[in-house]
Design an enzyme around this catalytic site. Structure first.
Site, PDB file in Angstrom:
ATOM      1  N   CYS A 162       0.877  -1.163   0.000  1.00 34.28           N
ATOM      2  CA  CYS A 162       0.000   0.000   0.000  1.00 34.28           C
ATOM      3  C   CYS A 162       0.922   1.223   0.000  1.00 34.28           C
ATOM      4  CB  CYS A 162      -0.831  -0.076   1.283  1.00 34.28           C
ATOM      5  SG  CYS A 162      -2.145   1.112   1.379  1.00 34.28           S
ATOM      6  N   CYS A 356      -7.383   5.163  -8.990  1.00 30.82           N
ATOM      7  CA  CYS A 356      -6.989   5.725  -7.693  1.00 30.82           C
ATOM      8  C   CYS A 356      -6.846   7.228  -7.727  1.00 30.82           C
ATOM      9  CB  CYS A 356      -5.658   5.127  -7.239  1.00 30.82           C
ATOM     10  SG  CYS A 356      -5.876   3.467  -6.675  1.00 30.82           S
TER      11      CYS A 356
HETATM   12  C1  LIG Z   1      -4.366   4.703   5.134  1.00 30.91           C
HETATM   13  C2  LIG Z   1      -4.963   4.054   3.930  1.00 30.91           C
HETATM   14  C3  LIG Z   1      -5.516   4.844   2.945  1.00 30.91           C
HETATM   15  C4  LIG Z   1      -6.068   4.248   1.802  1.00 30.91           C
HETATM   16  N1  LIG Z   1      -6.583   5.056   0.839  1.00 30.91           N
HETATM   17  C5  LIG Z   1      -7.144   4.507  -0.248  1.00 30.91           C
HETATM   18  C6  LIG Z   1      -7.716   5.339  -1.255  1.00 30.91           C
HETATM   19  O1  LIG Z   1      -7.677   6.554  -1.160  1.00 30.91           O
HETATM   20  N2  LIG Z   1      -8.296   4.746  -2.325  1.00 30.91           N
HETATM   21  C7  LIG Z   1      -8.332   3.394  -2.451  1.00 30.91           C
HETATM   22  O2  LIG Z   1      -8.869   2.906  -3.424  1.00 30.91           O
HETATM   23  N3  LIG Z   1      -7.783   2.582  -1.529  1.00 30.91           N
HETATM   24  C8  LIG Z   1      -7.191   3.098  -0.430  1.00 30.91           C
HETATM   25  N4  LIG Z   1      -6.657   2.271   0.515  1.00 30.91           N
HETATM   26  C9  LIG Z   1      -6.619   0.812   0.273  1.00 30.91           C
HETATM   27  C10 LIG Z   1      -7.934   0.085   0.614  1.00 30.91           C
HETATM   28  O3  LIG Z   1      -9.004   0.640  -0.148  1.00 30.91           O
HETATM   29  C11 LIG Z   1      -8.272   0.156   2.089  1.00 30.91           C
HETATM   30  O4  LIG Z   1      -7.254  -0.467   2.838  1.00 30.91           O
HETATM   31  C12 LIG Z   1      -9.601  -0.514   2.449  1.00 30.91           C
HETATM   32  O5  LIG Z   1      -9.962  -0.148   3.748  1.00 30.91           O
HETATM   33  C13 LIG Z   1      -9.548  -2.022   2.326  1.00 30.91           C
HETATM   34  O6  LIG Z   1     -10.834  -2.533   2.520  1.00 30.91           O
HETATM   35  P1  LIG Z   1     -11.081  -3.980   3.163  1.00 30.91           P
HETATM   36  O7  LIG Z   1     -12.555  -4.127   3.272  1.00 30.91           O
HETATM   37  O8  LIG Z   1     -10.314  -5.009   2.453  1.00 30.91           O
HETATM   38  O9  LIG Z   1     -10.419  -3.885   4.614  1.00 30.91           O
HETATM   39  P2  LIG Z   1     -10.790  -2.937   5.823  1.00 30.91           P
HETATM   40  O10 LIG Z   1     -11.459  -1.700   5.360  1.00 30.91           O
HETATM   41  O11 LIG Z   1      -9.539  -2.810   6.631  1.00 30.91           O
HETATM   42  O12 LIG Z   1     -11.873  -3.766   6.645  1.00 30.91           O
HETATM   43  C14 LIG Z   1     -11.586  -4.967   7.310  1.00 30.91           C
HETATM   44  C15 LIG Z   1     -12.530  -5.065   8.481  1.00 30.91           C
HETATM   45  O13 LIG Z   1     -12.469  -6.373   9.036  1.00 30.91           O
HETATM   46  C16 LIG Z   1     -12.478  -6.251  10.443  1.00 30.91           C
HETATM   47  N5  LIG Z   1     -11.920  -7.482  11.051  1.00 30.91           N
HETATM   48  C17 LIG Z   1     -10.634  -7.871  11.059  1.00 30.91           C
HETATM   49  N6  LIG Z   1     -10.518  -9.024  11.743  1.00 30.91           N
HETATM   50  C18 LIG Z   1     -11.775  -9.355  12.177  1.00 30.91           C
HETATM   51  C19 LIG Z   1     -12.287 -10.423  12.969  1.00 30.91           C
HETATM   52  N7  LIG Z   1     -11.501 -11.402  13.448  1.00 30.91           N
HETATM   53  N8  LIG Z   1     -13.616 -10.437  13.222  1.00 30.91           N
HETATM   54  C20 LIG Z   1     -14.441  -9.457  12.725  1.00 30.91           C
HETATM   55  N9  LIG Z   1     -13.989  -8.418  11.994  1.00 30.91           N
HETATM   56  C21 LIG Z   1     -12.667  -8.375  11.731  1.00 30.91           C
HETATM   57  C22 LIG Z   1     -11.634  -5.013  10.688  1.00 30.91           C
HETATM   58  O14 LIG Z   1     -11.826  -4.490  11.967  1.00 30.91           O
HETATM   59  C23 LIG Z   1     -12.168  -4.091   9.596  1.00 30.91           C
HETATM   60  O15 LIG Z   1     -13.331  -3.411  10.026  1.00 30.91           O
HETATM   61  C24 LIG Z   1      -6.077   2.835   1.665  1.00 30.91           C
HETATM   62  C25 LIG Z   1      -5.507   2.051   2.663  1.00 30.91           C
HETATM   63  C26 LIG Z   1      -4.953   2.645   3.783  1.00 30.91           C
HETATM   64  C27 LIG Z   1      -4.335   1.768   4.848  1.00 30.91           C
END
Ligand SMILES: Cc1cc2nc3c(=O)[nH]c(=O)nc-3n(C[C@H](O)[C@H](O)[C@H](O)COP(=O)(O)OP(=O)(O)OC[C@H]3O[C@@H](n4cnc5c(N)ncnc54)[C@H](O)[C@@H]3O)c2cc1C
Length: 426
Positions: A162, A356
Site C-alpha cells: 500500500c 486511484c
Molecule cells: C491509510 C490508507 C488509505 C487508503 N486510501 C485509499 C484510497 O484513497 N483509495 C483506495 O482505493 N484505496 C485506499 N486504501 C486501500 C484500501 O481501499 C483500504 O485499505 C480498504 O480499507 C480495504 O478494505 P477492506 O474491506 O479489504 O479492509 P478494511 O477496510 O480494513 O476492513 C476490514 C474489516 O475487518 C475487520 N476485522 C478484522 N478481523 C476481524 C475479525 N476477526 N472479526 C471481525 N472483523 C474483523 C476489521 O476491523 C475491519 O473493520 C487505503 C488504505 C490505507 C491503509
C-alpha cells in the site's frame, strides 16, 4: 425449511457494501449476517486527513447496527476468534459459534509492525494511519511535533502493499506545514521499498514515476528507494538501500522528530494458517470467481485476498488492493451467490483494475490501470487540484452510501464520467 446462511466477516470498506449487495442479490432466499469486531465503520482512505486534523474521526465513521437492522441483515460486533473451515464454523470471541453455508471473508489486513524492531504505534517509534484510531493518535503526536519541529520520515517498509497513502501523507504533511509556515524547519525524507518513485506496487501507471518524482522534488522531499528498514530507535531510523541481487548498497541513518511508515500486511489471526485456505502470509487464496479452491463455499474480497507481486524487485513490494478492485470483487461475489442460490455455477469475475486518487492536500495524482498488472490497455495518470476535490467527493459519496445501506459502485462512475473511459469493468 431453513434458509441458507451467508456470513460476511469484517465490516470494513469492502465487507459493509458486500453485505448490502449480497442482501439485495439474495432476494430473501438466504439469511445474511455480518460478523464485525466493531459497531463502527471507518472510511480508511480519509485517515491521512484525521492525522493532521483536517477531519475529526467521527466525521468519517458510521454507526452500523441501526442500518443493518433496517436492512434486515444480522449484525454482531463480537468479532471472530477462529475460522474452522472444515466444519463451516466461525468461532466468535464470546465463545459462541455460527455455522454458515457460505462465508465471505473481508477482514482486511493484520498490520505486521512486529516484523521490524521499533516500528509502529504499539510500543514503537513511528505513528500509523492504517486505522482511524491510529490516525487519531498520530494527530496528537503531530500536535506535539509542530510545537518543536524537526525532520520527518514518511514511507512504506519492505513487503508493504500500500504505497499511495504514504505519498499522500508525505504531501499532506508538506501542505499543512507550509500553511503553518514552519515547512522551512522540517527536512523531509520519503523512504520506500519500491524500486523507483511512483512504482506503487504496480510497476507505475502512466507516468506516475515522473509525476511523483517531480512533485517530491518541487516540495523538497528527498527519497530513498529499494529501502529496507533495519530498525527504528527513538528519533532515528536505520535504513539499508538494497542493490539488484540483494546486497546492501548503502546505509542511511535518518533522524526524525515525526515518522509514519506503512507496515507490511498479512492475514488476520482468525483466518491465518488454514491449509488450503491461505498462502504463507495468511492471505486468502481465490479463483477467478473470488472463491477458495479448497473450500468453495468461502469467498474473499479486499485486502485479505492473495495477489502475486508484479515482478521481482530488490526489496519485496506487494500489489495494492484498492477501492475500485474491491467494489468489483463485491459485485462479482454478490452475482455468484445469486447464481449459487439458484442452483447454478458462479460465472462472475471481478475486474482487476486500479482507479486511484492520491490526494496531496492542495492537488494530487489520479491514475487508471486496466488491467492492474502491465502490459495494459489503459495506462493513464494525471495531476491537478481537481484530484483533491474529487477525493473529497469520493469520501462524501462513499460515506453516504454506507449510511444509506446501498452499494452503488463509485469508481465506475468516476472512471466513466471524469476520465471518459468506457466499459472499464468489462
Ligand atoms: C491509510 C490508507 C488509505 C487508503 N486510501 C485509499 C484510497 O484513497 N483509495 C483506495 O482505493 N484505496 C485506499 N486504501 C486501500 C484500501 O481501499 C483500504 O485499505 C480498504 O480499507 C480495504 O478494505 P477492506 O474491506 O479489504 O479492509 P478494511 O477496510 O480494513 O476492513 C476490514 C474489516 O475487518 C475487520 N476485522 C478484522 N478481523 C476481524 C475479525 N476477526 N472479526 C471481525 N472483523 C474483523 C476489521 O476491523 C475491519 O473493520 C487505503 C488504505 C490505507 C491503509
Amino acid at each position: 425449511m431453513n434458509k441458507p446462511k451467508i456470513v460476511v466477516l469484517g465490516a470494513g470498506l469492502g465487507g459493509t457494501i458486500a453485505a448490502y449487495e449480497i442482501q439485495t442479490a439474495a432476494k430473501g432466499r438466504a439469511e445474511v449476517v455480518m460478523v464485525s469486531n466493531s459497531d463502527t465503520y471507518s472510511f480508511v482512505p480519509s485517515n491521512p486527513w484525521v492525522a493532521v486534523r483536517w477531519r475529526e474521526p467521527e466525521a468519517i465513521q458510521v454507526h452500523l447496527p441501526p442500518i443493518f437492522a433496517r436492512k434486515k441483515i444480522g449484525f454482531t460486533a463480537v468479532g471472530a476468534k477462529r475460522l474452522h473451515a472444515v466444519e463451516k464454523r466461525l468461532e466468535l470471541n464470546d465463545g459462541s459459534n455460527i455455522i454458515y453455508d457460505y462465508l465471505v471473508i473481508a477482514t482486511g489486513p493484520d498490520l505486521a509492525f512486529d516484523e521490524i524492531e521499533g516500528l509502529g504505534p504499539h510500543g514503537g517509534h513511528t505513528v500509523s494511519i492504517c486505522q482511524t484510531a491510529h490516525a487519531s493518535a498520530a494527530a496528537d503526536a503531530f500536535d506535539r511535533f509542530v510545537e518543536n519541529p524537526g525532520p520527518i520520515v514518511v514511507g512504506a517498509v519492505q513487503g508493504a502493499s500500500c504505497y499511495g497513502p504514504a505519498y499522500e501523507f508525505a504531501l499532506i504533511l508538506d501542505t499543512e506545514l507550509r500553511r503553518r509556515k514552519i515547512r522551512d524547519k522540517v527536512p523531509m525524507t520519503f523512504v520506500t521499498a519500491e524500486p523507483y518513485i511512483g512504482h506503487l506496487g504496480l510497476d507505475g501507471v502512466g507516468d506516475t514515476k515522473g509525476l511523483l518524482e517531480s512533485t517530491l522534488r518541487e516540495r523538497h522531499i528527498k527519497w530513498v528507494t529499494n529501502a529496507r528498514v533495519a530498525r527504528v530507535e527513538a528519533g532515528m531510523m536505520h535504513v539499508e538501500e538494497i542493490a539488484e541481487g540483494g546486497a546492501v548498497a548503502r546505509t542511511h541513518d535518518l533522524p526524525f522528530a515525526f515518522s509514519m511508515m506503512l507496515p507490511a500486511f498479512r492475514g488476520v489471526p482468525a483466518v491465518r494458517d488454514i491449509p488450503g485456505l491461505t498462502n504463507p502470509r495468511g492471505f486468502i487464496l481465490i479463483d477467478k470467481h473470488q472463491r477458495n479452491p479448497a473450500f468453495p463455499e468461502i469467498f474473499a474480497l479486499g485486502v485479505c485476498v492473495a495477489i502475486p507481486p508484479t515482478g521481482p524487485t530488490p526489496v519485496p513490494v506487494g500489489v495494492p488492493k484498492t477501492g475500485f478492485m474491491i467494489e468489483s470483487m463485491v459485485t462479482a461475489i454478490a452475482a455468484n451467490l445469486d447464481a449459487i442460490l439458484d442452483g447454478k455455477e458462479p460465472t462472475a469475475e471481478a475486474s482487476w483494475n486500479a482507479v486511484c486518487l492520491a490526494d496531496f492536500g492542495d492537488g494530487g495524482v489520479a491514475f487508471v490501470a486496466q488491467p492492474q498488472i502491465p502490459p495494459r490497455n489503459v495506462n493513464w495518470a494525471a495531476s491537478g487540484k481537481w484530484v483533491h476535490l474529487a477525493k473529497i467527493g469520493f469520501e462524501k459519496y462513499f460515506l453516504r452510501k454506507v449510511r444509506k445501506g446501498e452499494n452503488e459502485p463509485f469508481y465506475e462512475k468516476l472512471a466513466l464520467h471524469v476520465m471518459g473511459i468506457k466499459k472499464l469493468r468489462m
